[in-house]
Structures are given as C-alpha cells and as structure tokens.
Design an enzyme around this catalytic site. Structure first.
Site, PDB file in Angstrom:
ATOM      1  N   SER A  88      30.874  -1.960 -15.632  1.00 53.51           N
ATOM      2  CA  SER A  88      31.898  -3.026 -15.677  1.00 53.51           C
ATOM      3  C   SER A  88      31.305  -4.323 -16.233  1.00 53.51           C
ATOM      4  CB  SER A  88      32.479  -3.246 -14.284  1.00 53.51           C
ATOM      5  OG  SER A  88      31.451  -3.593 -13.369  1.00 53.51           O
ATOM      6  N   LYS A 166      17.453   2.426 -10.970  1.00 53.53           N
ATOM      7  CA  LYS A 166      16.064   2.864 -10.920  1.00 53.53           C
ATOM      8  C   LYS A 166      15.123   1.670 -11.004  1.00 53.53           C
ATOM      9  CE  LYS A 166      16.671   7.275 -10.595  1.00 53.53           C
ATOM     10  NZ  LYS A 166      16.386   7.883  -9.274  1.00 53.53           N
ATOM     11  N   LEU A 167      13.915   1.828 -10.498  1.00 59.92           N
ATOM     12  CA  LEU A 167      12.938   0.737 -10.534  1.00 59.92           C
ATOM     13  C   LEU A 167      12.435   0.543 -11.960  1.00 59.92           C
ATOM     14  CD1 LEU A 167      11.479  -1.176  -8.473  1.00 59.92           C
ATOM     15  CD2 LEU A 167       9.543   0.419  -8.610  1.00 59.92           C
ATOM     16  N   ILE A 168      12.499  -0.673 -12.465  1.00 62.69           N
ATOM     17  CA  ILE A 168      11.983  -0.976 -13.806  1.00 62.69           C
ATOM     18  C   ILE A 168      10.454  -0.961 -13.724  1.00 62.69           C
ATOM     19  CG2 ILE A 168      11.795  -2.755 -15.598  1.00 62.69           C
ATOM     20  CD1 ILE A 168      14.561  -1.487 -15.485  1.00 62.69           C
ATOM     21  N   ASN A 182      18.783  -9.256 -13.619  1.00 65.53           N
ATOM     22  CA  ASN A 182      19.525  -8.249 -12.868  1.00 65.53           C
ATOM     23  C   ASN A 182      20.634  -8.950 -12.097  1.00 65.53           C
ATOM     24  OD1 ASN A 182      20.036  -5.658 -11.503  1.00 65.53           O
ATOM     25  ND2 ASN A 182      19.274  -6.735  -9.697  1.00 65.53           N
ATOM     26  N   HIS A 184      22.808  -8.531  -8.661  1.00 68.29           N
ATOM     27  CA  HIS A 184      22.809  -7.797  -7.397  1.00 68.29           C
ATOM     28  C   HIS A 184      24.039  -8.233  -6.603  1.00 68.29           C
ATOM     29  CE1 HIS A 184      21.218  -5.730  -3.871  1.00 68.29           C
ATOM     30  NE2 HIS A 184      21.568  -6.808  -3.173  1.00 68.29           N
ATOM     31  N   GLU A 234      30.763 -16.730  -8.717  1.00 67.44           N
ATOM     32  CA  GLU A 234      31.831 -15.725  -8.787  1.00 67.44           C
ATOM     33  C   GLU A 234      31.450 -14.619  -9.774  1.00 67.44           C
ATOM     34  OE1 GLU A 234      32.169 -18.882  -9.681  1.00 67.44           O
ATOM     35  OE2 GLU A 234      32.298 -18.706 -11.853  1.00 67.44           O
TER      36      GLU A 234
HETATM   37  N1  LIG Z   1      11.416  -3.735 -10.945  1.00 67.06           N
HETATM   38  C1  LIG Z   1      12.713  -3.868 -10.612  1.00 67.06           C
HETATM   39  N2  LIG Z   1      13.591  -2.879 -10.919  1.00 67.06           N
HETATM   40  C2  LIG Z   1      14.906  -3.007 -10.597  1.00 67.06           C
HETATM   41  C3  LIG Z   1      15.380  -4.146  -9.910  1.00 67.06           C
HETATM   42  C4  LIG Z   1      14.428  -5.191  -9.601  1.00 67.06           C
HETATM   43  O1  LIG Z   1      14.790  -6.255  -9.027  1.00 67.06           O
HETATM   44  N3  LIG Z   1      13.119  -5.015  -9.966  1.00 67.06           N
HETATM   45  N4  LIG Z   1      16.722  -4.248  -9.544  1.00 67.06           N
HETATM   46  C5  LIG Z   1      17.416  -2.968  -9.487  1.00 67.06           C
HETATM   47  C6  LIG Z   1      18.877  -3.073  -9.181  1.00 67.06           C
HETATM   48  N5  LIG Z   1      19.037  -3.008  -7.734  1.00 67.06           N
HETATM   49  C7  LIG Z   1      19.500  -4.116  -7.083  1.00 67.06           C
HETATM   50  O2  LIG Z   1      19.948  -5.107  -7.665  1.00 67.06           O
HETATM   51  C8  LIG Z   1      18.648  -1.857  -7.006  1.00 67.06           C
HETATM   52  C9  LIG Z   1      18.907  -0.601  -7.570  1.00 67.06           C
HETATM   53  C10 LIG Z   1      18.529   0.552  -6.869  1.00 67.06           C
HETATM   54  C11 LIG Z   1      17.901   0.457  -5.627  1.00 67.06           C
HETATM   55  C12 LIG Z   1      17.493   1.700  -4.903  1.00 67.06           C
HETATM   56  O3  LIG Z   1      17.177   1.666  -3.736  1.00 67.06           O
HETATM   57  N6  LIG Z   1      17.493   2.823  -5.647  1.00 67.06           N
HETATM   58  C13 LIG Z   1      17.160   4.136  -5.032  1.00 67.06           C
HETATM   59  C14 LIG Z   1      17.543   5.276  -5.991  1.00 67.06           C
HETATM   60  C15 LIG Z   1      19.052   5.305  -6.204  1.00 67.06           C
HETATM   61  C16 LIG Z   1      19.464   6.446  -7.120  1.00 67.06           C
HETATM   62  O4  LIG Z   1      18.574   7.065  -7.770  1.00 67.06           O
HETATM   63  O5  LIG Z   1      20.679   6.742  -7.165  1.00 67.06           O
HETATM   64  C17 LIG Z   1      15.658   4.233  -4.761  1.00 67.06           C
HETATM   65  O6  LIG Z   1      14.858   3.626  -5.497  1.00 67.06           O
HETATM   66  O7  LIG Z   1      15.344   4.979  -3.836  1.00 67.06           O
HETATM   67  C18 LIG Z   1      17.677  -0.782  -5.059  1.00 67.06           C
HETATM   68  C19 LIG Z   1      18.063  -1.950  -5.736  1.00 67.06           C
HETATM   69  C20 LIG Z   1      17.200  -2.163 -10.747  1.00 67.06           C
HETATM   70  N7  LIG Z   1      15.763  -2.023 -10.957  1.00 67.06           N
HETATM   71  N1  LIG Z   2      21.529  -3.354  -6.869  1.00 71.50           N
HETATM   72  C1  LIG Z   2      22.459  -3.397  -7.974  1.00 71.50           C
HETATM   73  C2  LIG Z   2      23.678  -2.619  -7.604  1.00 71.50           C
HETATM   74  O1  LIG Z   2      23.753  -2.015  -6.558  1.00 71.50           O
HETATM   75  N2  LIG Z   2      24.657  -2.644  -8.508  1.00 71.50           N
HETATM   76  C3  LIG Z   2      25.843  -1.858  -8.262  1.00 71.50           C
HETATM   77  O2  LIG Z   2      25.994  -0.967  -9.348  1.00 71.50           O
HETATM   78  C4  LIG Z   2      27.375  -0.722  -9.519  1.00 71.50           C
HETATM   79  C5  LIG Z   2      27.691  -1.018 -10.944  1.00 71.50           C
HETATM   80  O3  LIG Z   2      28.989  -0.545 -11.198  1.00 71.50           O
HETATM   81  P1  LIG Z   2      29.463  -0.537 -12.737  1.00 71.50           P
HETATM   82  O4  LIG Z   2      28.492   0.314 -13.475  1.00 71.50           O
HETATM   83  O5  LIG Z   2      30.850  -0.007 -12.691  1.00 71.50           O
HETATM   84  O6  LIG Z   2      29.414  -1.999 -13.180  1.00 71.50           O
HETATM   85  C6  LIG Z   2      28.138  -1.647  -8.575  1.00 71.50           C
HETATM   86  O7  LIG Z   2      28.495  -0.936  -7.411  1.00 71.50           O
HETATM   87  C7  LIG Z   2      27.096  -2.695  -8.237  1.00 71.50           C
HETATM   88  O8  LIG Z   2      27.287  -3.258  -6.960  1.00 71.50           O
END
Ligand SMILES: Nc1nc2c(c(=O)[nH]1)N[C@@H](CN(C=O)c1ccc(C(=O)N[C@@H](CCC(=O)O)C(=O)O)cc1)CN2
Ligand SMILES: NCC(=O)N[C@@H]1O[C@H](COP(=O)([O-])[O-])[C@@H](O)[C@H]1O
Length: 271
Positions: A88, A166-168, A182, A184, A234
């Site tokens: 989105s 995924k973790l960058i 990012n 959040h 917002e």
């Molecule tokens: N190095 C970084 N990588 C990412 C960040 C960051 O701040 N530093 N932000 C995330 C986005 N995010 C929150 O904003 C976030 C995304 C995913 C997870 C998480 O726990 N993921 C799971 C796996 C989920 C899946 O595979 O479906 C996990 O790692 O176990 C937490 C926060 C993007 N990357």
């Molecule tokens: N930590 C980041 C995170 O959890 N982001 C989540 O990914 C989805 C993106 O939806 P979209 O692909 O439809 O925009 C949303 O649920 C947003 O909260």
C-alpha cells in the site's frame, strides 16, 4: 468483558517540534502586505537552490506564504522499495512519483515473496522486481553482496522499506549509509523489534491500553526498529518523507538527529 475504547489516531500525535535555524538561510524578509500581491525570490546561503515564492494574494492582512522549491536543478533520485505484501505504501509513493509530489522514480522493487501483490503490481508497471532473500529451495544463490551490486547497477539513491518483513543485512546497511528508511506501524520505541510486524503490532497496542498509535519512519540500522527516528505522524507520511528525501530537504543535527526542512517555510525544521 469491559470493552475498551481506543483511539487509533493517525492524526498528529507527536506535535512536530519546530526550530528556527537561520544559519542555513538568509533571514527571510517579512513580506509586506501593503500591496495586494507580494512576490519575492529568496536566495539561500546554503547549498540549497534558489527558493522562489509564488506571488500570493494577501487577504485581511493574514499572510499565506507558500514556498515552491525550485527542483529544476535537483537531480531526480532513484528509489528501491522493499515490500513483502500488498504494497500500500509502495503504491502511494509510486503514484506520488508520477504526479510530481516525489521528485524521484521507483526503479526497483525488492521482495522476499516473488508472488506478493506488490510484485505483481510492479511487474504490471514495468518496474524491475528482485527477489531477496530467495527461497531456500531456489537453485541459484543471490547473496547480500549480489543485492548491493544489483542496486548499484540501478544507481539507487535511497531504499524505502514498506512492509518488508525480513532483516536487512549489514552489507546493505554499510553500502547505503543514512539512505535506508523504514515505516513501522507504531510510535517507536514502543511495540517494535523482532516479532512486532503487521497485525501483531496493532494487537499489542490495543492490549496495552495505549490511547494513541500511529506510524514511525526511521533510519534502518542492524537491528529491527532501533534506527534514528525521522518522523511520526498520519499515515500519508511516507509520501511526504520520500518527497523530502528526493528534494534534499533532510539534514542532520550535530547530535545525530535527522531533521526535515519544512516545505512551507525553509527556515523551519521538524523531527
Ligand atoms: N536491519 C533492519 N531490517 C529491517 C528493519 C530494521 O529496522 N532494521 N525493519 C523491518 C520492518 N519491521 C518493522 O518495522 C519488522 C519486520 C519484521 C519483523 C519480524 O519479526 N520478522 C520475523 C519474520 C516474519 C516473516 O518472515 O514473515 C522474524 O524476523 O522472525 C520485525 C520488524 C524490516 N527489516
Ligand atoms: N514492521 C513493519 C510492518 O509490520 N509493516 C506491516 O507490513 C504490512 C504492509 O502492508 P502492505 O504491503 O499492504 O503495505 C502492514 O501490515 C504494516 O503494518
């Protein structure tokens, strides 16, 4: 069971704190409203470009001043968007690059889900899709270094994570310092970190009894959600931040806090 009213507000919860910096710009002369119309070109002392102000009609001695940054000599930026789902925010930013709100182009979409909605939309729009990380059973290996090489070949300036789950890897963070953002879905540092994504975040907010929630845009470091916060407001926030990135309206305070130069008044910065 008592129902709890919660206001999940995407309105300004955290009031932007405005500071007036003059060392970047000449003091903005106060426009006189003696005449019906005022027009003024303001040349800044910083590396920024000429800021032209559209002539405005003054009514009832209330000034409405708008500044249109001259973008003609600011290079359009190349953006890579990282998504795992429907995209989105990706779609909003894409539309904004077409309607002029964002002075850049989405050149690459990166996803860990080759068939997600965002990837399908990107292919339909002719945007290159890169799958990273690839599925474990994939034949060819595509490492973090390979991803950096590919992004460099596309001359990417900024990377925007928009629902990427995924973790960058640190290789990418080292290759793009202060260039990865990012969004959040909570007011960090609350409700962030590993395990806090998607609906899990909103459920945790509601379960906590918090009265407000909203998105946070932050710079990405090696951990989940611990990078420098740039903005909280917002939900159309990402388009505004992408516009500031592409117009080179982001600066860094001496103590490492990133600031966004106001589009309306170049003498004002928020964080
Ligand atoms: N190095 C970084 N990588 C990412 C960040 C960051 O701040 N530093 N932000 C995330 C986005 N995010 C929150 O904003 C976030 C995304 C995913 C997870 C998480 O726990 N993921 C799971 C796996 C989920 C899946 O595979 O479906 C996990 O790692 O176990 C937490 C926060 C993007 N990357
Ligand atoms: N930590 C980041 C995170 O959890 N982001 C989540 O990914 C989805 C993106 O939806 P979209 O692909 O439809 O925009 C949303 O649920 C947003 O909260």
């Amino acid at each position: 069971m008592e129902t709890q009213n919660i206001r999940v507000s995407f309105h300004s919860v955290v009031q932007p704190i405005r500071i007036h910096k003059t060392h970047l710009f000449s003091m903005l002369p106060t426009p006189s409203c003696s005449s019906n119309r005022v027009s003024l070109n303001i040349r800044s002392f910083s590396s920024h470009t000429l800021i032209t102000r559209r002539s405005l009609k003054c009514r009832n001695s209330v000034e409405k001043v708008e500044y249109e940054k001259d973008k003609s000599n600011i290079r359009r930026k190349n953006l890579a968007i990282f998504v795992s789902g429907g995209g989105s925010n990706f779609r909003s930013i894409y539309e904004a690059t077409l309607n002029g709100l964002v002075h850049g182009d989405i050149v690459v979409l990166v996803t860990n889900k080759h068939d997600c909605g965002a990837a399908e939309y990107a292919r339909y729009k002719g945007i290159t899709v890169i799958v990273f990380p690839k599925r474990k059973e994939a034949q060819e290996v595509f490492s973090a270094e390979d991803l950096v090489t590919s992004l460099r070949s596309h001359k990417i300036d900024f990377i925007l994570l928009a629902g990427y789950l995924k973790l960058i890897p640190s290789e990418l963070i080292q290759a793009y310092p202060k260039s990865i953002l990012n969004i959040h879905p909570s007011l960090l540092p609350a409700f962030g970190g590993k395990g806090y994504y998607g609906m899990k975040v909103h459920k945790a907010v509601i379960a906590s009894g918090a009265r407000y929630s909203g998105p946070t845009i932050h710079y990405v470091d090696e951990e989940y959600d611990t990078g420098r916060i740039l903005a909280q407001r917002e939900h159309k926030l990402y388009v505004e931040v992408a516009a500031a990135l592409c117009e080179e309206r982001i600066s860094w305070r001496e103590d490492g806090v990133p600031l966004i130069q106001s589009k309306e008044n170049p003498n004002e910065f928020t964080w």
